[in-house]
Design a protein around this motif. Structure first.
Motif, PDB file in Angstrom:
ATOM      1  N   GLU A   1       0.273   0.435  -4.813  1.00  0.00           N
ATOM      2  CA  GLU A   1      -0.537  -0.391  -5.720  1.00  0.00           C
ATOM      3  C   GLU A   1      -1.737   0.424  -6.178  1.00  0.00           C
ATOM      4  O   GLU A   1      -2.493   0.939  -5.352  1.00  0.00           O
ATOM      5  CB  GLU A   1      -0.999  -1.663  -5.020  1.00  0.00           C
ATOM      6  CG  GLU A   1      -1.860  -2.561  -5.898  1.00  0.00           C
ATOM      7  CD  GLU A   1      -2.340  -3.799  -5.150  1.00  0.00           C
ATOM      8  OE1 GLU A   1      -3.242  -4.483  -5.682  1.00  0.00           O
ATOM      9  OE2 GLU A   1      -1.825  -4.071  -4.051  1.00  0.00           O
ATOM     10  N   THR A   2      -1.901   0.559  -7.481  1.00  0.00           N
ATOM     11  CA  THR A   2      -3.027   1.331  -8.007  1.00  0.00           C
ATOM     12  C   THR A   2      -4.327   0.572  -7.808  1.00  0.00           C
ATOM     13  O   THR A   2      -4.454  -0.598  -8.173  1.00  0.00           O
ATOM     14  CB  THR A   2      -2.826   1.630  -9.499  1.00  0.00           C
ATOM     15  OG1 THR A   2      -1.638   2.417  -9.660  1.00  0.00           O
ATOM     16  CG2 THR A   2      -4.006   2.404 -10.064  1.00  0.00           C
ATOM     17  N   VAL A   3      -5.309   1.266  -7.193  1.00  0.00           N
ATOM     18  CA  VAL A   3      -6.615   0.669  -6.916  1.00  0.00           C
ATOM     19  C   VAL A   3      -7.606   1.012  -8.019  1.00  0.00           C
ATOM     20  O   VAL A   3      -8.435   0.195  -8.412  1.00  0.00           O
ATOM     21  CB  VAL A   3      -7.146   1.153  -5.549  1.00  0.00           C
ATOM     22  CG1 VAL A   3      -8.541   0.596  -5.287  1.00  0.00           C
ATOM     23  CG2 VAL A   3      -6.189   0.752  -4.438  1.00  0.00           C
TER      24      VAL A   3
ATOM     25  N   ARG B   1      -4.405   5.038  -4.866  1.00  0.00           N
ATOM     26  CA  ARG B   1      -3.394   4.013  -4.650  1.00  0.00           C
ATOM     27  C   ARG B   1      -3.372   3.585  -3.185  1.00  0.00           C
ATOM     28  O   ARG B   1      -3.752   4.348  -2.299  1.00  0.00           O
ATOM     29  CB  ARG B   1      -2.001   4.515  -5.036  1.00  0.00           C
ATOM     30  CG  ARG B   1      -1.810   4.750  -6.521  1.00  0.00           C
ATOM     31  CD  ARG B   1      -0.409   5.258  -6.824  1.00  0.00           C
ATOM     32  NE  ARG B   1      -0.223   5.500  -8.256  1.00  0.00           N
ATOM     33  CZ  ARG B   1       0.870   6.061  -8.784  1.00  0.00           C
ATOM     34  NH1 ARG B   1       1.874   6.432  -7.987  1.00  0.00           N
ATOM     35  NH2 ARG B   1       0.956   6.242 -10.091  1.00  0.00           N
ATOM     36  N   GLN B   2      -2.912   2.364  -2.972  1.00  0.00           N
ATOM     37  CA  GLN B   2      -2.677   1.879  -1.613  1.00  0.00           C
ATOM     38  C   GLN B   2      -1.176   1.843  -1.386  1.00  0.00           C
ATOM     39  O   GLN B   2      -0.442   1.198  -2.133  1.00  0.00           O
ATOM     40  CB  GLN B   2      -3.279   0.493  -1.404  1.00  0.00           C
ATOM     41  CG  GLN B   2      -3.062  -0.049   0.012  1.00  0.00           C
ATOM     42  CD  GLN B   2      -3.872  -1.298   0.274  1.00  0.00           C
ATOM     43  OE1 GLN B   2      -5.077  -1.239   0.541  1.00  0.00           O
ATOM     44  NE2 GLN B   2      -3.221  -2.441   0.193  1.00  0.00           N
TER      45      GLN B   2
ATOM     46  N   HIS C   1      -4.533   4.485   2.032  1.00  0.00           N
ATOM     47  CA  HIS C   1      -4.796   4.975   0.684  1.00  0.00           C
ATOM     48  C   HIS C   1      -4.261   6.394   0.504  1.00  0.00           C
ATOM     49  O   HIS C   1      -4.264   7.197   1.445  1.00  0.00           O
ATOM     50  CB  HIS C   1      -6.297   4.939   0.378  1.00  0.00           C
ATOM     51  CG  HIS C   1      -6.831   3.558   0.195  1.00  0.00           C
ATOM     52  ND1 HIS C   1      -7.592   2.919   1.148  1.00  0.00           N
ATOM     53  CD2 HIS C   1      -6.702   2.676  -0.835  1.00  0.00           C
ATOM     54  CE1 HIS C   1      -7.920   1.704   0.709  1.00  0.00           C
ATOM     55  NE2 HIS C   1      -7.388   1.533  -0.482  1.00  0.00           N
TER      56      HIS C   1
END
Length: 264
Positions: free
Chosen positions: A165-167, A185-186, A195
């Motif tokens: 998932e892009t932070v 990203r996570q 991360h």
């Protein structure tokens, strides 16, 4: 040639211990008899302990305690590169648990007591397979028997995609600021979230392999700036040093107190 502090510590412990033991068994009784004889004749005589023996008496317990702590309990390391950003930064000083992966003898690194094995997601310190005198630190992503694939900058374990998932965009100060602007990203590593950094200006390196028994597949969290198992192969179980668990200091031109604490 790399400096082997463990070998030096073992040598200092043995030498100081032998000197102390030899003095206690051979020399000290003679000095005691000389003092008793002086007392009987009315002369004054103090025990004349050689300087080398005094040093051995003083430093042997120190050397022994440090050797035991460093070999079997915990060992400090400093992070010198950006390969584990954003989890670990250049200038982090970490502590490594030496017994989670089993008790090993210093210098020879032979396991004498099996207490456990790395788990997926562990941040492990190990001796670089191509040059065992050099310590490396990476995240364990593949266990023995796993099929590991890496393509399009995404990780697959046994055919299952590890979700990312892009932070946002990564920003930092200090020695790792050349990573500013990288994609943060996570990643969900089968329930263990952490991360990673992705550099969109670099092409991905494709891998599709099966981890052999007695080995592990390790990757840096800074995925496009890490020399890891994608390039030089697997980490043998024999090369494991321990599990990183605590940042006790961060120095990169100054102390950053916010870095102190447990590792993600």
């Amino acid at each position: 040639m790399s400096f082997d502090f463990s070998a030096l510590l073992v040598l200092l412990t043995v030498v100081s211990g032998v000197i102390w033991a030899f003095d206690s068994a051979v020399l000290a009784p003679g000095r005691k008899r000389a003092i008793e004889e002086a007392q009987r004749t009315g002369e004054e005589d103090a025990e004349n302990v050689p300087v080398l023996v005094e040093y051995a008496r003083s430093f042997f317990p120190v050397f022994l305690i440090v050797l035991l702590l460093r070999s079997f309990i915990v060992e400090p390391f400093r992070i010198p590169s950006a390969s584990m950003m954003p989890t670990l930064l250049i200038g982090d000083f970490i502590l490594v648990n030496k017994f989670d992966y089993g008790i090993r003898l210093p210098v020879v690194n032979s396991k004498v007591l099996d207490l456990g094995a790395p788990e997926r997601g562990d941040i492990a310190v190990f001796r670089y397979p191509k040059n065992p005198e050099t310590p490396y630190i990476k995240r364990i992503v593949g266990l023995p028997g796993d099929r590991i694939a890496y393509r399009d900058k995404q990780l697959y374990i046994n055919g299952e995609l590890m979700p990312q998932e892009t932070v946002g965009r990564y920003e930092t100060n200090g020695s790792g600021n050349d990573m500013n602007g990288a994609i943060l990203r996570q990643e969900d590593l089968l329930g263990m979230e952490h991360h990673i950094l992705i550099d969109s200006d670099r092409s991905g390196f494709k891998v599709d392999t099966v981890v052999p028994e007695g080995h592990y597949f390790a990757m840096g969290d800074n995925r496009d700036h890490s020399s890891d198992s994608r390039f030089w192969g697997f980490v043998p179980e024999h090369n494991l040093v321990g599990k990183a668990f605590f940042i006790w200091m961060h120095w990169d031109g100054g102390i950053e107190w916010s870095r102190l604490g447990t590792i993600e």
